[in-house]
Scaffold this motif. Structure first.
Motif, short mmCIF file in Angstrom:
data_model
loop_
_atom_site.label_atom_id
_atom_site.label_comp_id
_atom_site.label_asym_id
_atom_site.label_seq_id
_atom_site.Cartn_x
_atom_site.Cartn_y
_atom_site.Cartn_z
N ALA A 61 0.83 -1.21 0.00
CA ALA A 61 0.00 0.00 0.00
C ALA A 61 0.86 1.25 0.00
O ALA A 61 0.52 2.25 -0.66
CB ALA A 61 -0.92 -0.01 1.21
N LEU A 62 1.98 1.24 0.73
CA LEU A 62 2.88 2.40 0.71
C LEU A 62 3.42 2.64 -0.70
O LEU A 62 3.55 3.80 -1.14
CB LEU A 62 4.04 2.16 1.69
N TRP A 63 3.73 1.58 -1.40
CA TRP A 63 4.21 1.74 -2.78
C TRP A 63 3.14 2.38 -3.65
O TRP A 63 3.43 3.24 -4.49
CB TRP A 63 4.61 0.37 -3.33
N ILE A 64 1.88 1.97 -3.46
CA ILE A 64 0.78 2.55 -4.25
C ILE A 64 0.66 4.05 -3.95
O ILE A 64 0.50 4.87 -4.86
CB ILE A 64 -0.53 1.81 -3.93
N LEU A 65 0.72 4.40 -2.66
CA LEU A 65 0.59 5.82 -2.30
C LEU A 65 1.73 6.64 -2.91
O LEU A 65 1.51 7.76 -3.37
CB LEU A 65 0.59 5.97 -0.77
N GLY A 66 2.93 6.09 -2.91
CA GLY A 66 4.06 6.84 -3.46
C GLY A 66 4.02 6.95 -4.97
O GLY A 66 4.48 7.95 -5.54
N GLU A 67 3.47 5.94 -5.65
CA GLU A 67 3.48 5.94 -7.11
C GLU A 67 2.31 6.68 -7.73
O GLU A 67 2.46 7.32 -8.77
CB GLU A 67 3.49 4.49 -7.62
N TYR A 68 1.13 6.60 -7.12
CA TYR A 68 -0.08 7.06 -7.80
C TYR A 68 -0.73 8.28 -7.14
O TYR A 68 -1.82 8.68 -7.54
CB TYR A 68 -1.09 5.92 -7.88
N SER A 69 -0.09 8.89 -6.14
CA SER A 69 -0.57 10.17 -5.62
C SER A 69 -0.01 11.26 -6.52
O SER A 69 1.17 11.64 -6.41
CB SER A 69 -0.10 10.37 -4.17
N GLU A 70 -0.83 11.76 -7.43
CA GLU A 70 -0.36 12.68 -8.47
C GLU A 70 -0.64 14.14 -8.15
O GLU A 70 0.23 14.99 -8.24
CB GLU A 70 -1.01 12.30 -9.82
N SER A 71 -1.87 14.46 -7.77
CA SER A 71 -2.23 15.86 -7.55
C SER A 71 -1.80 16.32 -6.16
O SER A 71 -1.44 15.52 -5.30
CB SER A 71 -3.75 16.05 -7.71
N SER A 72 -1.87 17.61 -5.96
CA SER A 72 -1.47 18.18 -4.66
C SER A 72 -2.37 17.67 -3.54
O SER A 72 -1.89 17.32 -2.45
CB SER A 72 -1.53 19.71 -4.74
N SER A 73 -3.66 17.61 -3.79
CA SER A 73 -4.59 17.14 -2.75
C SER A 73 -4.35 15.67 -2.43
O SER A 73 -4.42 15.26 -1.25
CB SER A 73 -6.03 17.36 -3.20
N GLU A 74 -4.08 14.84 -3.44
CA GLU A 74 -3.82 13.43 -3.21
C GLU A 74 -2.55 13.22 -2.41
O GLU A 74 -2.48 12.38 -1.50
CB GLU A 74 -3.73 12.67 -4.53
N ILE A 75 -1.50 14.00 -2.74
CA ILE A 75 -0.23 13.88 -2.01
C ILE A 75 -0.43 14.29 -0.55
O ILE A 75 0.06 13.60 0.37
CB ILE A 75 0.85 14.75 -2.69
N GLN A 76 -1.16 15.36 -0.32
CA GLN A 76 -1.37 15.81 1.06
C GLN A 76 -2.23 14.82 1.84
O GLN A 76 -2.00 14.58 3.03
CB GLN A 76 -2.02 17.19 1.07
N ALA A 77 -3.22 14.20 1.17
CA ALA A 77 -4.05 13.18 1.84
C ALA A 77 -3.20 11.96 2.22
O ALA A 77 -3.33 11.41 3.32
CB ALA A 77 -5.21 12.78 0.94
N SER A 78 -2.33 11.54 1.30
CA SER A 78 -1.45 10.41 1.60
C SER A 78 -0.50 10.75 2.73
O SER A 78 -0.25 9.92 3.62
CB SER A 78 -0.67 10.01 0.34
N TRP A 79 0.05 11.99 2.69
CA TRP A 79 0.98 12.40 3.75
C TRP A 79 0.26 12.45 5.11
O TRP A 79 0.84 12.06 6.14
CB TRP A 79 1.55 13.77 3.41
N LYS A 80 -0.96 12.91 5.10
CA LYS A 80 -1.73 12.97 6.36
C LYS A 80 -1.92 11.58 6.94
O LYS A 80 -1.81 11.38 8.15
CB LYS A 80 -3.08 13.64 6.09
N HIS A 81 -2.17 10.61 6.06
CA HIS A 81 -2.32 9.24 6.56
C HIS A 81 -1.00 8.72 7.13
O HIS A 81 -0.99 8.08 8.19
CB HIS A 81 -2.78 8.31 5.44
N LEU A 82 0.12 8.98 6.43
CA LEU A 82 1.41 8.52 6.93
C LEU A 82 1.71 9.15 8.29
O LEU A 82 2.21 8.48 9.20
CB LEU A 82 2.52 8.86 5.93
N ARG A 83 1.41 10.43 8.40
CA ARG A 83 1.67 11.13 9.67
C ARG A 83 0.81 10.52 10.79
O ARG A 83 1.31 10.33 11.91
CB ARG A 83 1.34 12.61 9.49
N THR A 84 -0.43 10.20 10.50
CA THR A 84 -1.30 9.59 11.50
C THR A 84 -0.85 8.19 11.85
O THR A 84 -0.91 7.76 13.00
CB THR A 84 -2.75 9.56 10.97
N SER A 85 -0.39 7.45 10.83
CA SER A 85 0.02 6.07 11.04
C SER A 85 1.32 5.97 11.83
O SER A 85 1.55 4.97 12.52
CB SER A 85 0.18 5.36 9.69
N ILE A 86 2.18 7.02 11.76
CA ILE A 86 3.41 7.02 12.55
C ILE A 86 3.11 7.34 14.02
O ILE A 86 3.72 6.80 14.94
CB ILE A 86 4.41 8.05 11.98
#
Length: 973
Positions: free
Chosen positions: A459-484
């Motif tokens: 799933a981390l690989w998917i988030l890194g490869e297919y988060s294209e737009s600014s909103s998608e990248i920030q949503a993925s980053w928010k999840h990573l921050r919460t998961s840490i």
């Protein structure tokens, strides 16, 4: 057995003395002459076993005629007829032996015996007799038995008439009229069945006539007769194409009317052989699926499903309507039946029925989640997920709903199933770009329930490869921050520990224990406690507290730093992508700083005692590399070429590699899908056969697969037989003793599926008679000696043959050893000749096979025995060594050909898989390279199996390949 020559099928007799004593000829003669009835029965069994081993025992014929034939004991009489089957009836000149005249008289008396079972047994014996001189005297008695009052006698009498006519037509020249008259007058169903079989073989016109007379009431006649009618129609339809349409109509009528399961099966298979009409095939398969759903025996279900699969393979694209009918068999509790039904249904999926199939599989998946305690529930769930995944990839309109369903249940799935779901999401999100935004949102919502570290890495690989737009990248980053969770990790965890210790101390003030909380100094102040020196910190966390942690934090503190390395790569990808799509410097700097804080915190946690395992060197290097990249992002002097190389490594290369992998998988699926079509397709040059222009006596125009299967079961594969005949038998002869020994022995070894037969030739090389000579064999490994050859006397320069059968129970290396013992001279001790060891070649039981990558990885982790062999070979290329390895070990290559590289590549890695005849799995991983200095092939072969013996045996074969390829070549003398 020769395919060309027809041989009698002898009745096998159980040998009661598996490891027991052997009898001499004189002892057997004495037992037959003076023994009781039970002793005679035991002696006859030993005689039969010895004769089936190849010893004709001509000395016992008159004793059996004198002392066994007059007996009225039923067991003895039954064994006596077994003896008459195999005893040599001709002398050396090919003439009938005189003793057989007495046997003929006894058989004639039994044919007139008042007991119907003795008559029937005697008539059954006559069907195995092939000497016209013996049969000629018994024809009147056999014909008389056709009118006997008991059906048990008549059913064997009609078979005896057919058999005698086949042996010699002049013995019963009017056999066809006799059998047809018997068929018309007979009332017993078994007798009528046997009679119709005889009519079909002797006179096709009479058989067709009788069939026409019974067409009207065919659904009312006995099922035994219905079955032979179907068999006759199947054979005759290919020989007379002009009647094929009428036969097909008759079989359809019978299929719709009959209520007998065996008739339904045979009729449906006959229709599938005679026609390719989709309507008729669908009706046949519908009846077969009803039959499989109705019967309770799982073996019958699997047989019927195999036949349905054969029909679909021969007629691709005609059984789509029966997909849901086949999926009814998912109600079965047997996992093999369910797996077979799913495999067949996946071949029948089309855009018209895909939605209905998906809905059905969704219901089945929900049932497995609610009934998780049932046996094989997890394996069945994996099968369903794999099937849903393959359907959704094929039909894009199903992908979104399927992903939402699977991600909804992802928290209830086990590790393997969760990995399958994430792999499915990877395939769909790459194949259908228009759905990426929705899929990413659904994936982020489900990741907090993922418990498998392997699935989370995907799933981390998917988030890194297919988060294209600014909103998608920030949503993925928010999840990573919460998961840490809270960072820095060490300080936050220590704060929780200290808080828990203080609470525990307040609750247990009366207890005086060693301080495990904050350390109090002599002046009364608290000392600062470090997590880097306290080895018991990680043990203070309870299991419930560990489960309440966010996923990434749980994995890191559990010691899984490979996931942390994937997280570092994902962080770098998100930062690089955000820099390309957004010009907001404040957010960019925040991402970089927060990423640095997370990665540094992970490294510090990995060096502390908070984690269950310290961080490994590789993961630490990858984390430090990611930190250095994030630090260099702030460098204003960074060159554009360096930037492009960085983006190539982290953004473009991995995506391109995944695309290539998907394209290879797609090509493999296409090859599998067109394989059946190509196999059954006719070439352009094939002549068109017009039924109206063919004669009625035209030869067979289609293959009768039922007869082919029957012939292969009886005679074996003709191509295999020809190959065996082509190879010289001399290669399979093993000398057991030397030419200078008093007894020379050699063995011809024949390997069957589950046993090894040793035909041993013994030669007396002395001028004396060797008395009481017997051969003793023993085994080492999973082998068992079945036969114990009797002792014998060998005349000077005489020959003697014995046959030894050795049962094989596994593919481990086995050794057969033994010795020859015979009596010495006057007053001398027994003499011994030690035999050479015979090594059983396990390659006769190892066959290359194919399995999925997921199952290969699962077995690789489960199997505990590993044999690691170093490779050092002088072969010219890596591919040449791979060919030698597959040839020497009989293992199949699982890695696609496109992934093996060019012929002159410097590095090669691949997986190999084989399966033994006993169901044992053998896995291998080859990792080799070409040494640039010595130009040798070097590397390792790792072999894994469930048992130690198979891994060691295959390792010996790998070592043998190295020895053969590194032979010293003599250039001159």
């Amino acid at each position: 057995m020769s395919v060309e020559t027809k041989q009698a099928a002898y009745t096998l007799v159980f040998d009661p003395s598996t490891g027991g004593e052997s009898y001499t000829i004189s002892e057997l003669q004495k037992a037959l002459e003076k023994g009781s009835e039970d002793e005679k029965v035991a002696a006859m069994k030993h005689i039969l076993v010895m004769m089936l081993d190849g010893n004709p025992l001509p000395e016992l014929l008159m004793h059996i005629i004198r002392f066994v034939m007059p007996s009225k004991n039923k067991k003895l009489k039954k064994l006596l007829y077994f003896y008459w089957e195999i005893v040599p009836k001709m002398d050396e000149e090919g003439k009938l032996r005189h003793e057989m005249i007495l046997v003929c008289n006894a058989i004639q008396h039994d044919l007139q015996h008042p007991n119907e079972y003795i008559r029937g047994n005697t008539l059954r014996f006559l069907t195995k007799l092939h000497e016209p001189e013996l049969l000629e005297q018994m024809v009147p008695s056999v014909l008389a038995c056709l009118e006997y009052r008991h059906a048990y006698v008549r059913k064997y009498a009609i078979l005896a008439v057919q058999s005698i006519h086949k042996v010699s037509e002049h013995l019963i020249p009017d056999a066809n009229e006799i059998v047809y008259k018997f068929l018309e007058d007979e009332l017993d169903p078994i007798c009528k069945r046997n009679a119709f079989i005889g009519v079909a073989e002797l006179d096709r016109e009479n058989a067709l006539k009788y069939l026409e007379e019974n067409i009207v009431s065919i659904e009312k006649i006995d099922p035994l007769l219905q079955s032979v009618f179907v068999e006759f129609i199947r054979k005759d339809a290919n020989l007379t194409p002009s009647l094929k349409d009428q036969y097909i109509a008759l079989l359809m009528e019978l299929l719709n009317a009959t209520t007998y399961d065996d008739v339904v099966l045979e009729t449906a298979l006959a229709l599938a052989l005679l026609t390719s009409n989709s309507t008729i095939l669908n009706a046949s398969v519908s009846k077969l699926t009803d039959l499989a759903d109705r019967v309770s025996d799982n073996n019958v279900k699997l047989i019927v499903l195999d036949r349905v699969q054969d029909i679909n393979s021969a007629n691709p694209g005609t059984l789509e309507e029966r997909t849901l009918d086949i999926l009814r068999l998912l109600n079965s509790e047997d996992l093999d039946v369910r797996s077979k039904a799913l495999d067949i249904s996946l071949d029948l999926i089309s855009s018209r029925n895909a939605e209905d199939v998906i809905q059905l599989l969704k219901k089945e998946l929900q049932i497995t989640v609610t009934n998780n305690e049932k046996e094989n529930a997890m394996k069945y769930r994996q099968l369903l997920i794999k099937a849903i995944r393959s359907i959704a990839i094929k039909f894009s309109e199903m992908a979104e709903s399927v992903i939402s369903l699977l991600l909804e249940f992802i928290g209830d799935l086990n590790s393997v199933a969760t990995c399958g779901v994430i792999s499915f999401v990877k395939d769909v999100i790459e194949k259908y770009p228009q759905q990426r935004s929705v899929i990413l949102t659904q994936l982020l919502g489900a990741l907090e329930n993922v418990k498998s570290a392997k699935a989370y890495r995907g799933a981390l690989w998917i988030l890194g490869e297919y988060s294209e737009s600014s909103s998608e990248i920030q949503a993925s980053w928010k999840h990573l921050r919460t998961s840490i969770g809270e960072v820095p990790i060490v300080q936050s965890e220590m704060r929780k520990l200290n808080k828990n210790e203080e609470e525990n101390k307040e609750e247990s003030k009366d207890e005086t224990t060693k301080s495990s909380g904050p350390v109090i100094l002599p002046d009364g102040t608290y000392a600062t406690e470090s997590a880097f020196g306290n080895e018991n910190v990680s043990k203070k966390i309870t299991a419930s507290e560990k489960e309440e942690r966010p996923p990434l934090r749980r994995f890191i503190l559990g010691g899984d730093f490979y996931t942390a390395a994937i997280l570092a790569s994902t962080v770098v990808k998100l930062v690089l992508k955000f820099d390309k799509v957004s010009k907001d410097k404040h957010v960019m700097n925040a991402l970089k700083s927060e990423g640095l804080l997370i990665l540094v915190s992970i490294i510090r946690a990995g060096q502390s005692s908070l984690v269950e395992r310290k961080i490994d060197e590789d993961s630490a290097d990858r984390l430090m590399t990611a930190i250095s990249i994030l630090m260099d992002e702030n460098d204003p002097n960074e060159k554009p070429s360096e930037r492009s190389l960085l983006e190539l490594a982290f953004i473009d290369a991995t995506r391109e590699s995944f695309k290539n992998q998907l394209s290879l998988s797609k090509r493999a699926n296409l090859r599998r899908s067109v394989k059946d079509v190509v196999k059954n397709a006719d070439t352009i040059e094939t002549a068109i056969s017009f039924r109206q222009f063919t004669h009625s006596n035209v030869g067979a125009i289609e293959k009768d697969t039922v007869e082919e299967d029957l012939n292969q079961a009886i005679h074996g594969d003709a191509s295999d037989f020809a190959a065996k005949q082509a190879s010289s038998k001399l290669k399979k002869i093993v000398p057991l003793t030397g030419f200078s020994d008093p007894v020379y022995a050699e063995a011809y070894i024949t390997n069957n599926q589950f046993d090894v037969v040793l035909e041993v030739l013994l030669v007396n090389q002395t001028k004396d008679t060797l008395k009481n000579l017997h051969v003793q064999f023993a085994t080492l490994g999973d082998l068992k000696i079945i036969d114990k050859p009797p002792s014998t006397n060998i005349v000077p320069h005489g020959f003697h043959r014995i046959t030894i059968t050795v049962k094989v129970s596994s593919a481990d290396t086995g050794v057969i050893f033994g010795n020859i013992i015979y009596d010495g001279g006057h007053g001398e001790d027994a003499r011994y000749v030690i035999l050479n060891d015979v090594h059983i070649d396990i390659m006769d039981y190892i066959k290359p096979s194919v399995t999925s990558d997921e199952r290969f990885r699962t077995m690789w982790n489960e199997f505990e025995w590993e044999n690691k062999i170093s490779v050092k070979s002088d072969l010219p290329s890596l591919h040449t060594y791979l060919e030698e390895l597959t040839r020497g070990t009989n293992m199949g290559v699982l890695t696609p050909q496109e992934s093996l590289g060019e012929e002159d590549c410097r590095f090669l890695s691949c997986n190999l898989y084989a399966k033994s005849s006993f169901g044992e799995d053998a896995l291998a991983n080859l990792c080799i390279e070409m040494d640039s200095n010595t130009h040798q092939v070097i590397g390792y072969v790792r072999i894994r199996s469930k048992g130690q013996g198979l891994a060691l045996s295959l390792g010996d074969r790998v070592a043998l390949i190295a020895k053969q390829s590194n032979k010293i070549k003599l250039s001159r003398v």
